[in-house]
Design an enzyme around this catalytic site. Structure first.
Site, PDB file in Angstrom:
ATOM      1  N   GLU A 385       0.868  -1.142  -0.136  1.00 57.53           N
ATOM      2  CA  GLU A 385      -0.115  -0.096   0.034  1.00 57.53           C
ATOM      3  C   GLU A 385       0.861   1.283  -0.008  1.00 57.53           C
ATOM      4  O   GLU A 385       0.484   2.419  -0.542  1.00 57.53           O
ATOM      5  CB  GLU A 385      -0.780  -0.114   1.180  1.00 57.53           C
ATOM      6  CG  GLU A 385      -2.150  -1.152   1.170  1.00 57.53           C
ATOM      7  CD  GLU A 385      -2.807  -1.149  -0.128  1.00 57.53           C
ATOM      8  OE1 GLU A 385      -3.053  -0.210  -0.889  1.00 57.53           O
ATOM      9  OE2 GLU A 385      -2.921  -2.366  -0.570  1.00 57.53           O
ATOM     10  N   HIS A 512     -15.938  -7.795  -9.872  1.00 57.65           N
ATOM     11  CA  HIS A 512     -15.511  -6.887 -10.968  1.00 57.65           C
ATOM     12  C   HIS A 512     -16.633  -6.944 -11.861  1.00 57.65           C
ATOM     13  O   HIS A 512     -16.755  -5.840 -12.540  1.00 57.65           O
ATOM     14  CB  HIS A 512     -14.192  -7.185 -11.422  1.00 57.65           C
ATOM     15  CG  HIS A 512     -13.106  -7.252 -10.357  1.00 57.65           C
ATOM     16  ND1 HIS A 512     -13.083  -7.793  -9.253  1.00 57.65           N
ATOM     17  CD2 HIS A 512     -12.017  -6.103 -10.157  1.00 57.65           C
ATOM     18  CE1 HIS A 512     -12.008  -7.486  -8.745  1.00 57.65           C
ATOM     19  NE2 HIS A 512     -11.375  -6.275  -9.109  1.00 57.65           N
TER      20      HIS A 512
END
Ligand SMILES: *[C@@H]1O[C@H](CO)[C@@H](O)[C@H](O)[C@H]1NC(C)=O
Ligand SMILES: *[C@@H]1O[C@H](CO)[C@@H](O)[C@H](O)[C@H]1NC(C)=O
Ligand SMILES: *[C@@H]1O[C@H](CO)[C@@H](O)[C@H](O)[C@H]1NC(C)=O
Ligand SMILES: *[C@@H]1O[C@H](CO)[C@@H](O)[C@H](O)[C@H]1NC(C)=O
Ligand SMILES: [Zn+2]
Length: 562
Positions: A385, A512
Site C-alpha cells: 500500500e 468486478h
C-alpha cells in the site's frame, strides 16, 4: 460424484472461439466538436483541473468517512458526493466535446481533451446515464449482500456466511470435496441469477454510451485507455509466452490433487474441477500449498512468529515500510499520513477492512486504511500500500488527468514489483526476521513454488475475465454462461463441479463483473511486476538468480523507481 464430474468434464481441447480482434481506432471517428480555439481549450482545461481536483477531494473524503465508519449517515453523504461527481463529469464531458480536439496544435491540450471525451458514459441521455449508474450500484449491493448456507445446514438461522472472511476461508481451508462443492455451488447460484437481468440492461446501456462516443462497443472503449492500437495482439502474444509455464504448473498440481483426492474427483488427463484449488475462482492456488509443496518438511519462510517475538506493532510495520522506501532515496510519508491513516481495526464501529491507499487529490493528504494484524502477510501488504502512496507523491505535481498510473495496470505493477523484493528470504534476512543459516535448496524451491501458485496460476484467470466481457459487449448477451466456461476451460483448464445452465451467470461470482470494474489491468500488472522488478534489480547491480534480488538501500534502484 463420479458421474456428476464426468458428464461435465470436457477434455482440454482448443476450442476455436473468437480471437481478440485487431484494434485500429482512428481518433477521427471519436466524438468531437468544431471549436479549434486553443486559448479557449487551455482555459477550459485549467478550470477543469482545479474543479476536478476539488471534486476528487470531496468525494474521497466522503468515501473515506464511510469506509472507516460505516453508518447510514456516512453512506448517504458518500452517495450524495458521488452524484455530484457524476453530474460534474457529465458537464465536463459536454464542454470537452465542443472542441475540435484532434485539430489542436498543443499536444498536451489534445491529450487531455482526448482523455476527457473518451472516458465515461456521459454521452447517454440524463435518464439513461442515471439508469446505468443506478444499475451498477444495485448490482454491487446485490453482490455485497449475498449470504450462503453452511454445508449440510440449510436452517435459515445459519445461512449467513459472507464472502469475506467466511466463504473465502472455507474454500481455502476445507479439504472435504463435498463441502467444497457445496460452498462453490451456493456462491455461484446466489450471485449470478439475481442480477442477470440487470446485467443485460447494463450491457445494452454501456454499448450505447460507447457507440455515441464513436467506439464500436463498450469493450473497445475499455481497451482504448491503453492508447495502444496493437493492444489485442500484444495480449495474445504475452499469453502465448506464458502458457507453457502455466501448463507445467497445471500438470504438477493436477498430479498432486489426484494423489490427495483420488480418481473419483480428478482425471489424470482432464481439466481440474474448479472447487479444489483453494479459491472460489481458482485464481490463487497458494491456499492449498499444504497439498502442493514439493518439500513439505522444509523450513517455512513465514516470519510471523519472529515478528511477534520481536514485539512488532501495526505502527512499527508501517515505519519499517517507510524505512524501506527512504533507504532507496524516496520520500518519507507526510505528517498527514501518520495523523489520518487507519492502521488498526477499530472496535467501536464497523469499517471496510480491505487494505487500500488513498490520494485525496490536494497534494497534502495521503492515507492508508488497513486492519493490520502482526504477521508477515500484513507486513507485505503495508509495503504494498505504501508503494501506491509513493507513486501518488511522485506525481503530485502533475495535472489532475495525469495523476494516475501510466496505464491502468501500472500502479499495481509497481506495488507488486516492490513486494517481490520485500518478501524474499534475502530481504527478510537483512531486516533481521529470517535466520538464513538454514536457507536451503528446499526452502528456496518451496518459496518459488508458492510464487508460482500465486502468480503463474493467476495469469490465465486475469487474462480471461475481460475476454469474456469484451465478447459480451461485442457479440451480445446470448450464451453468456457457456462462453464463460469455454474461456475458463480453454485458458485455465478448469471445469465447474456442478451442472451449469444459461440461467446462471457465473462470471458474476467475481465482484468486478457486477461492479463494472475492469479486469485486464490485473493481467497487465502481473506482466509489468516482473519486468519492473528485473529492471530495478539490474539498476541495483544484482547478479545471480532474480528471485534472490533485494533492492533495499539501493539508491540506483530508487532513482529508477522514482
Ligand atoms: C461515525 O460517524 C457518525 C456519523 O454517522 C459520527 O457521529 C461519529 O462520530 C463517527 N465516529 C467516528 C469515530 O468518527
Ligand atoms: C451431509 O449430508 C450428507 C447427505 O445427506 C450425508 O451423507 C453426510 O454424512 C453429511 N455430512 C455431515 C458432516 O453431516
Ligand atoms: C541462526 O541459526 C543457527 C543454526 O540454527 C544458530 O546457530 C544461530 O545462532 C542463529 N542466528 C540467529 C541470529 O538467530
Ligand atoms: C545469508 O545471508 C547473507 C547476507 O545476506 C549471505 O551473505 C549468505 O550467503 C546467506 N546464507 C545462505 C545460506 O543463504
Ligand atoms: Zn495495490
Amino acid at each position: 460424484m463420479k458421474n456428476a464430474l464426468h458428464s461435465f468434464a470436457r477434455v482440454l481441447v482448443v476450442i476455436s472461439l473468437w480471437e481478440i480482434e485487431v484494434l485500429c481506432i482512428s481518433d477521427a471517428r471519436l466524438i468531437q466538436g468544431t471549436n479549434a480555439n486553443l486559448g479557449e481549450a487551455l482555459q477550459f482545461l485549467r478550470e477543469y483541473d482545479n474543479e476536478a481536483s476539488q471534486m476528487c477531494f470531496r468525494v474521497n473524503i466522503a468515501r473515506w468517512n464511510y469506509a472507516t465508519n460505516m453508518t447510514d449517515h456516512n453512506k448517504r453523504r458518500m452517495v450524495e458526493e458521488q452524484m455530484h461527481k457524476e453530474k460534474f463529469d457529465k458537464v465536463s464531458w459536454k464542454k470537452a466535446i465542443a472542441f475540435d480536439w484532434t485539430a489542436l496544435s498543443d499536444p498536451m491540450a489534445k491529450r487531455h481533451l482526448k482523455l476527457l471525451v473518451t472516458k465515461g458514459r456521459a454521452s447517454l441521455s440524463d435518464e439513461k446515464y442515471n439508469e446505468i449508474y443506478h444499475l451498477i450500484s444495485e448490482m454491487k449491493d446485490t453482490y455485497n449482500h449475498v449470504r450462503i448456507c453452511p454445508f449440510n445446514n440449510y436452517d435459515p438461522k445459519f445461512c449467513n456466511l459472507e464472502l469475506d472472511p467466511d466463504v473465502e476461508t472455507l474454500m481455502a481451508h476445507s479439504r472435504n470435496p463435498a463441502e467444497l462443492i457445496h460452498i462453490w455451488t451456493e456462491w455461484h447460484d446466489k450471485t449470478g441469477p439475481p442480477l442477470k437481468n440487470k446485467f443485460m440492461r447494463y450491457v445494452q446501456l454501456a454499448n450505447q454510451a460507447a457507440r455515441m462516443n464513436g467506439f464500436s462497443d463498450a469493450g473497445e472503449q475499455m481497451r482504448y485507455v491503453y492508447e495502444d492500437d496493437d493492444f489485442g495482439h500484444e495480449l495474445v502474444e504475452t499469453w502465448k509466452s506464458l502458457q507453457d509455464l502455466y501448463k507445467q504448473l497445471f500438470t504438477y498440481v493436477r498430479k498432486k490433487l489426484l494423489i490427495r483426492y483420488g480418481s473419483e474427483y480428478i482425471r489424470t488427463d482432464g481439466p481440474i474441477p474448479a472447487h479444489l484449488l483453494g479459491d472460489l475462482w481458482a485464481q490463487d492456488w497458494s491456499k492449498i500449498a499444504d497439498i502442493l509443496l514439493p518439500y513439505p518438511a522444509a523450513k517455512s519462510l513465514d516470519v510471523s512468529e519472529e515478528m511477534l517475538k520481536q514485539g512488532f506493532t501495526s505502527l512499527s510495520m508501517f515505519q519499517m515500510a517507510e524505512e524501506f522506501y527512504t533507504s532507496l532515496g524516496l520520500k518519507s510519508m507526510p505528517p498527514e499520513f501518520w495523523r489520518h491513516s487507519m492502521f488498526d481495526k477499530p472496535n467501536d464501529r464497523k469499517v471496510q477492512c480491505t487494505a487500500s491507499a488513498w490520494d485525496f487529490c490536494n497534494g497534502i493528504d495521503y492515507r492508508i486504511k488497513q486492519c493490520t494484524e502482526v504477521n508477515m502477510e500484513h507486513l507485505i501488504t503495508a509495503h504494498h500500500e505504501m508503494a501506491h502512496i509513493q507513486y501518488y507523491l511522485q506525481y503530485a505535481e502533475q495535472p489532475f488527468l495525469y495523476r494516475d498510473g501510466a496505464n491502468p495496470g501500472f500502479h499495481e505493477g509497481i506495488a507488486n514489483a516492490v513486494i517481490l523484493s520485500i518478501s524474499n528470504p534475502i530481504h527478510l534476512h537483512r531486516i533481521g526476521l529470517f535466520n538464513n543459516s538454514t536457507n536451503t535448496f528446499e526452502t528456496n524451491t518451496n518459496f518459488l513454488m508458492i510464487m508460482a501458485l500465486k502468480k503463474v496460476a493467476y495469469a490465465p484467470f486475469a487474462y480471461l475475465v475481460d475476454q469474456w466481457r469484451y465478447r459480451i459487449f461485442r457479440d451480445g448477451v446470448q450464451n453468456m454462461n457457456s462462453a464463460w466456461w469455454d474461456l475458463r476451460l480453454r485458458y485455465q483448464g478448469v471445469v465447474p463441479p456442478a451442472k451449469r445452465k444459461e440461467q446462471h451467470l457465473d462470471a458474476a461470482a467475481k465482484k468486478h463483473i457486477p461492479a463494472d470494474i475492469p479486469y485486464i489491468n490485473y493481467y497487465i500488472a502481473l506482466l509489468l511486476e516482473f519486468q519492473i522488478y528485473e529492471a530495478l534489480c539490474n539498476a541495483a547491480g544484482h547478479t545471480g538468480q532474480l528471485h534472490n534480488c533485494d533492492i533495499y538501500r539501493s539508491r540506483e534502484a530508487g532513482r529508477l523507481l522514482g
